[in-house]
Design an enzyme around this catalytic site. Sequence first.
Site, PDB file in Angstrom:
ATOM      1  N   SER A   7       2.649  -1.910   1.829  1.00  0.00           N
ATOM      2  CA  SER A   7       2.318  -2.127   0.406  1.00  0.00           C
ATOM      3  C   SER A   7       3.183  -1.281  -0.513  1.00  0.00           C
ATOM      4  CB  SER A   7       0.843  -1.795   0.152  1.00  0.00           C
ATOM      5  OG  SER A   7       0.612  -0.424   0.429  1.00  0.00           O
ATOM      6  N   ASP A   8       3.781  -0.221   0.040  1.00  0.00           N
ATOM      7  CA  ASP A   8       4.648   0.620  -0.786  1.00  0.00           C
ATOM      8  C   ASP A   8       5.662   1.306   0.112  1.00  0.00           C
ATOM      9  OD1 ASP A   8       1.716   1.941  -0.617  1.00  0.00           O
ATOM     10  OD2 ASP A   8       3.233   3.474  -0.236  1.00  0.00           O
TER      11      ASP A   8
ATOM     12  N   SER B 118      -3.263  -1.432   4.631  1.00  0.00           N
ATOM     13  CA  SER B 118      -1.937  -1.265   4.050  1.00  0.00           C
ATOM     14  C   SER B 118      -1.329   0.052   4.521  1.00  0.00           C
ATOM     15  CB  SER B 118      -2.030  -1.298   2.526  1.00  0.00           C
ATOM     16  OG  SER B 118      -2.863  -0.257   2.084  1.00  0.00           O
TER      17      SER B 118
ATOM     18  N   ARG C  22     -11.762  -6.518   0.256  1.00  0.00           N
ATOM     19  CA  ARG C  22     -10.826  -7.226   1.123  1.00  0.00           C
ATOM     20  C   ARG C  22     -11.575  -7.807   2.335  1.00  0.00           C
ATOM     21  NH1 ARG C  22      -5.864  -3.882   2.104  1.00  0.00           N
ATOM     22  NH2 ARG C  22      -5.779  -4.020  -0.152  1.00  0.00           N
TER      23      ARG C  22
ATOM     24  N   ARG D  11      -7.985  -2.633  13.011  1.00  0.00           N
ATOM     25  CA  ARG D  11      -7.816  -2.254  11.607  1.00  0.00           C
ATOM     26  C   ARG D  11      -6.820  -3.203  10.957  1.00  0.00           C
ATOM     27  NH1 ARG D  11      -6.933   0.570   7.169  1.00  0.00           N
ATOM     28  NH2 ARG D  11      -4.909   1.500   6.769  1.00  0.00           N
TER      29      ARG D  11
ATOM     30  N   GLY E 140      -9.832  -1.357   4.981  1.00  0.00           N
ATOM     31  CA  GLY E 140     -10.380  -0.188   4.299  1.00  0.00           C
ATOM     32  C   GLY E 140     -11.276  -0.590   3.136  1.00  0.00           C
TER      33      GLY E 140
ATOM     34  N   ARG F 267      -0.513  -9.374  -3.404  1.00  0.00           N
ATOM     35  CA  ARG F 267      -1.189  -8.683  -2.312  1.00  0.00           C
ATOM     36  C   ARG F 267      -1.935  -9.625  -1.378  1.00  0.00           C
ATOM     37  NH1 ARG F 267      -2.177  -2.757  -2.585  1.00  0.00           N
ATOM     38  NH2 ARG F 267      -0.470  -2.076  -3.886  1.00  0.00           N
TER      39      ARG F 267
ATOM     40  N   GLU G  32      -0.391   5.818   6.864  1.00  0.00           N
ATOM     41  CA  GLU G  32      -1.687   5.339   6.364  1.00  0.00           C
ATOM     42  C   GLU G  32      -2.693   6.442   6.669  1.00  0.00           C
ATOM     43  OE1 GLU G  32      -3.061   5.533   9.616  1.00  0.00           O
ATOM     44  OE2 GLU G  32      -4.018   3.560   9.487  1.00  0.00           O
TER      45      GLU G  32
ATOM     46  N   ARG H  67     -24.296   1.225   0.777  1.00  0.00           N
ATOM     47  CA  ARG H  67     -23.317   1.970  -0.040  1.00  0.00           C
ATOM     48  C   ARG H  67     -22.186   1.085  -0.559  1.00  0.00           C
ATOM     49  NH1 ARG H  67     -22.936   8.044   1.023  1.00  0.00           N
ATOM     50  NH2 ARG H  67     -24.950   8.496   1.949  1.00  0.00           N
TER      51      ARG H  67
END
Length: 234
Positions: free
Chosen positions: A203-204, A90, A24, A87, A20, A217, A179, A43
């Site tokens: 991640s959470d 996280s 990364r 993909r 995403g 991370r 997600e 962008r």
Amino acid sequence: MSTHIGAAPGEIAETVLLPGDPRRAKWAAETFLENARLVSEVRGMLGFTGTWKGNPVTIHGSGMGMPSLSIYVNELIRDYGARTLIRIGSCGAMQEAVRIRDVVLAMTASSLSTPSRGVFRELNFAPCADWGLLRSAADAAAASGTPFHVGGIYSSDVFYDERPDLNQQLTRHGVLAVEMETAELYTLAARHGRRALAVLTVSDHLLTHEALPAEDRERSFGAMVGIALAAAFA
Ligand code: HPA
């Protein structure tokens, strides 16, 4: 060039990894690819192409959420001929047994809506992963010793959720994690006859409210990238 991707024809590989976060994408390309070079920055959404064990690979940001991912995946498929789209992102765990840093391989993705809602109308299409990629990713995760889970996930339209009751129903029905992109990725791959998979890092945690510390991370996300690359070229 396509509308939102600046790469020249031939500068995007048939195999594309989709984090995403554009930064990364840069980190994964610099860490895992040989001869990685920037091929798009329209962008600020960075895309890099290089090789992994001699195989051409592009790592391109998708942005957050299905409308953003849909723009990039449509152009990667229609304008650049991408054939394998994985993909790497996280997710938030929705089951006790799924822990922070574990990898989740998404077999299918539930949703309230996707950008493809207008195509399906009253139909509840069931987006699903490419079986060959899923099997290879599970093999690679097992071989690397990474704790992993295979099953359904939830692709939400919102990060700031006003419907805790909905999350409870998803947990009750065994959904592993939440997600915001995979349901549309799988739907577009199905529409165009391409291979897709989501390899996610927890991640959470929605039940325990733990979160991956920022300094952990990169190391934790590395396992996911290695699994995605191994699955793509198995
Ligand atoms: N919700 C939605 N998307 C996410 C989450 C979450 O809790 N964690 C990581 N991606």
